[in-house]
Design a protein around this motif. Structure first.
Motif, PDB file in Angstrom:
ATOM      1  N   ILE A  52       0.839  -1.200   0.000  1.00  0.00           N
ATOM      2  CA  ILE A  52       0.000   0.000   0.000  1.00  0.00           C
ATOM      3  C   ILE A  52       0.875   1.252   0.000  1.00  0.00           C
ATOM      4  N   LYS A  53       0.435   2.239  -0.768  1.00  0.00           N
ATOM      5  CA  LYS A  53       1.122   3.526  -0.818  1.00  0.00           C
ATOM      6  C   LYS A  53       0.127   4.633  -0.551  1.00  0.00           C
ATOM      7  N   VAL A  54       0.578   5.656   0.151  1.00  0.00           N
ATOM      8  CA  VAL A  54      -0.247   6.847   0.368  1.00  0.00           C
ATOM      9  C   VAL A  54      -0.106   7.727  -0.867  1.00  0.00           C
ATOM     10  N   THR A  55      -1.237   8.073  -1.490  1.00  0.00           N
ATOM     11  CA  THR A  55      -1.199   8.932  -2.676  1.00  0.00           C
ATOM     12  C   THR A  55      -1.563  10.375  -2.349  1.00  0.00           C
ATOM     13  N   LYS A  56      -2.224  10.583  -1.215  1.00  0.00           N
ATOM     14  CA  LYS A  56      -2.503  11.935  -0.711  1.00  0.00           C
ATOM     15  C   LYS A  56      -2.333  11.889   0.795  1.00  0.00           C
ATOM     16  N   GLU A  57      -1.343  12.596   1.278  1.00  0.00           N
ATOM     17  CA  GLU A  57      -1.051  12.618   2.717  1.00  0.00           C
ATOM     18  C   GLU A  57      -2.134  13.386   3.474  1.00  0.00           C
ATOM     19  N   PRO A  58      -2.412  12.992   4.716  1.00  0.00           N
ATOM     20  CA  PRO A  58      -3.329  13.779   5.537  1.00  0.00           C
ATOM     21  C   PRO A  58      -2.662  15.099   5.937  1.00  0.00           C
ATOM     22  N   GLU A  59      -3.450  16.147   6.103  1.00  0.00           N
ATOM     23  CA  GLU A  59      -2.899  17.452   6.476  1.00  0.00           C
ATOM     24  C   GLU A  59      -2.632  17.568   7.968  1.00  0.00           C
ATOM     25  N   VAL A  63       0.078   8.588   8.368  1.00  0.00           N
ATOM     26  CA  VAL A  63      -0.434   7.256   8.063  1.00  0.00           C
ATOM     27  C   VAL A  63       0.726   6.276   8.055  1.00  0.00           C
ATOM     28  N   SER A  64       0.506   5.114   8.640  1.00  0.00           N
ATOM     29  CA  SER A  64       1.499   4.043   8.588  1.00  0.00           C
ATOM     30  C   SER A  64       0.772   2.725   8.349  1.00  0.00           C
ATOM     31  N   PHE A  65       1.534   1.683   8.084  1.00  0.00           N
ATOM     32  CA  PHE A  65       0.964   0.376   7.777  1.00  0.00           C
ATOM     33  C   PHE A  65       1.652  -0.678   8.635  1.00  0.00           C
ATOM     34  N   GLN A  66       0.867  -1.657   9.100  1.00  0.00           N
ATOM     35  CA  GLN A  66       1.405  -2.758   9.895  1.00  0.00           C
ATOM     36  C   GLN A  66       0.941  -4.076   9.304  1.00  0.00           C
ATOM     37  N   GLN A  67       1.867  -4.990   9.094  1.00  0.00           N
ATOM     38  CA  GLN A  67       1.529  -6.323   8.601  1.00  0.00           C
ATOM     39  C   GLN A  67       1.064  -7.174   9.783  1.00  0.00           C
ATOM     40  N   ILE A  68      -0.039  -7.901   9.583  1.00  0.00           N
ATOM     41  CA  ILE A  68      -0.553  -8.766  10.652  1.00  0.00           C
ATOM     42  C   ILE A  68      -0.965 -10.113  10.080  1.00  0.00           C
ATOM     43  N   ASN A  69      -1.027 -11.099  10.948  1.00  0.00           N
ATOM     44  CA  ASN A  69      -1.634 -12.389  10.656  1.00  0.00           C
ATOM     45  C   ASN A  69      -2.942 -12.418  11.417  1.00  0.00           C
ATOM     46  N   THR A  70      -4.004 -12.825  10.750  1.00  0.00           N
ATOM     47  CA  THR A  70      -5.312 -12.838  11.383  1.00  0.00           C
ATOM     48  C   THR A  70      -6.130 -13.975  10.791  1.00  0.00           C
ATOM     49  N   LYS A  71      -7.397 -14.039  11.136  1.00  0.00           N
ATOM     50  CA  LYS A  71      -8.294 -15.051  10.587  1.00  0.00           C
ATOM     51  C   LYS A  71      -9.459 -14.342   9.916  1.00  0.00           C
ATOM     52  N   ARG A  95      -0.796  15.977  17.559  1.00  0.00           N
ATOM     53  CA  ARG A  95      -1.171  16.253  18.946  1.00  0.00           C
ATOM     54  C   ARG A  95      -2.059  17.487  19.013  1.00  0.00           C
ATOM     55  N   GLY A  96      -3.200  17.335  19.694  1.00  0.00           N
ATOM     56  CA  GLY A  96      -4.131  18.439  19.892  1.00  0.00           C
ATOM     57  C   GLY A  96      -5.128  18.647  18.763  1.00  0.00           C
ATOM     58  N   PHE A  97      -4.941  17.956  17.628  1.00  0.00           N
ATOM     59  CA  PHE A  97      -5.856  18.150  16.497  1.00  0.00           C
ATOM     60  C   PHE A  97      -7.195  17.475  16.762  1.00  0.00           C
ATOM     61  N   ARG A  98      -8.256  18.196  16.430  1.00  0.00           N
ATOM     62  CA  ARG A  98      -9.618  17.667  16.442  1.00  0.00           C
ATOM     63  C   ARG A  98     -10.301  18.197  15.185  1.00  0.00           C
ATOM     64  N   GLY A  99     -11.042  17.357  14.534  1.00  0.00           N
ATOM     65  CA  GLY A  99     -11.721  17.752  13.305  1.00  0.00           C
ATOM     66  C   GLY A  99     -11.596  16.670  12.260  1.00  0.00           C
ATOM     67  N   LYS A 100     -11.808  17.047  11.002  1.00  0.00           N
ATOM     68  CA  LYS A 100     -11.796  16.099   9.894  1.00  0.00           C
ATOM     69  C   LYS A 100     -10.456  16.150   9.166  1.00  0.00           C
ATOM     70  N   ASP A 101      -9.948  14.973   8.826  1.00  0.00           N
ATOM     71  CA  ASP A 101      -8.739  14.857   8.020  1.00  0.00           C
ATOM     72  C   ASP A 101      -9.015  13.832   6.928  1.00  0.00           C
ATOM     73  N   VAL A 102      -8.350  13.987   5.792  1.00  0.00           N
ATOM     74  CA  VAL A 102      -8.582  13.125   4.643  1.00  0.00           C
ATOM     75  C   VAL A 102      -7.239  12.666   4.081  1.00  0.00           C
ATOM     76  N   PHE A 103      -7.173  11.400   3.691  1.00  0.00           N
ATOM     77  CA  PHE A 103      -6.012  10.893   2.969  1.00  0.00           C
ATOM     78  C   PHE A 103      -6.469   9.815   2.004  1.00  0.00           C
ATOM     79  N   ARG A 104      -5.589   9.493   1.056  1.00  0.00           N
ATOM     80  CA  ARG A 104      -5.896   8.469   0.052  1.00  0.00           C
ATOM     81  C   ARG A 104      -4.758   7.456  -0.010  1.00  0.00           C
ATOM     82  N   ILE A 105      -5.135   6.201  -0.260  1.00  0.00           N
ATOM     83  CA  ILE A 105      -4.156   5.140  -0.445  1.00  0.00           C
ATOM     84  C   ILE A 105      -4.440   4.417  -1.755  1.00  0.00           C
ATOM     85  N   ARG A 106      -3.430   3.655  -2.200  1.00  0.00           N
ATOM     86  CA  ARG A 106      -3.587   2.894  -3.441  1.00  0.00           C
ATOM     87  C   ARG A 106      -2.767   1.618  -3.348  1.00  0.00           C
ATOM     88  N   PHE A 107      -3.291   0.545  -3.942  1.00  0.00           N
ATOM     89  CA  PHE A 107      -2.557  -0.709  -4.024  1.00  0.00           C
ATOM     90  C   PHE A 107      -3.151  -1.577  -5.121  1.00  0.00           C
TER      91      PHE A 107
END
Length: 131
Positions: A52-59, A63-71, A95-107
């Motif tokens: 996964i890549k971030v195509t639009k960063e949040p302002e 954003v980060s990504f973590q690999q997991i094993n699940t069911k 820190r201290g931010f409250r409100g709406k944020d937007v970002f985009r990812i692609r894969f």
């Protein structure tokens, strides 16, 4: 954090590749899992973990990504309970931010449809409400 991953798995795993806009409300000053992406094949085997890549960063955060094993959840039908690898999308507000944020990812991902493998390009918009 493990419980949060479980809740996301139950609510998102079956619809992960079909949503265009994902909306989440999260607490301020804390990293939160906001999405999970993974694939599985026609024999319920785990597919290749999407890169996964971030195509639009949040302002107002990061954003980060973590690999997991699940069911797989019960939404996976006959594949429910089978192990699968996935990538969790984690959003951390400034820190201290409250409100709406937007970002985009692609894969890209393997998509098994009627016995033939296809590649699908996926783009998601995340709308995060930080409270």
């Amino acid at each position: 954090m493990r419980i949060l991953f479980g809740l996301i798995i139950l609510s998102l795993f079956s619809s992960f590749s079909f949503a265009d806009t994902i909306r989440q409300t999260i607490p301020a000053n804390k990293s939160s899992a906001v999405g999970l992406h993974g694939t599985y094949g026609p024999e319920c085997e785990s597919g290749v973990t999407p890169q996964i890549k971030v195509t639009k960063e949040p302002e107002n955060g990061s954003v980060s990504f973590q690999q997991i094993n699940t069911k797989l959840s019960e939404k996976a039908g006959r594949c429910a309970g089978r192990p699968v690898k996935g990538t969790v999308v984690v959003y951390k507000p400034n820190r201290g931010f409250r409100g709406k944020d937007v970002f985009r990812i692609r894969f890209t991902m393997d998509m098994y449809d009627y016995g033939s493998a296809k590649i699908r390009n996926v783009a998601h918009k995340y709308v995060i409400e930080v409270k």
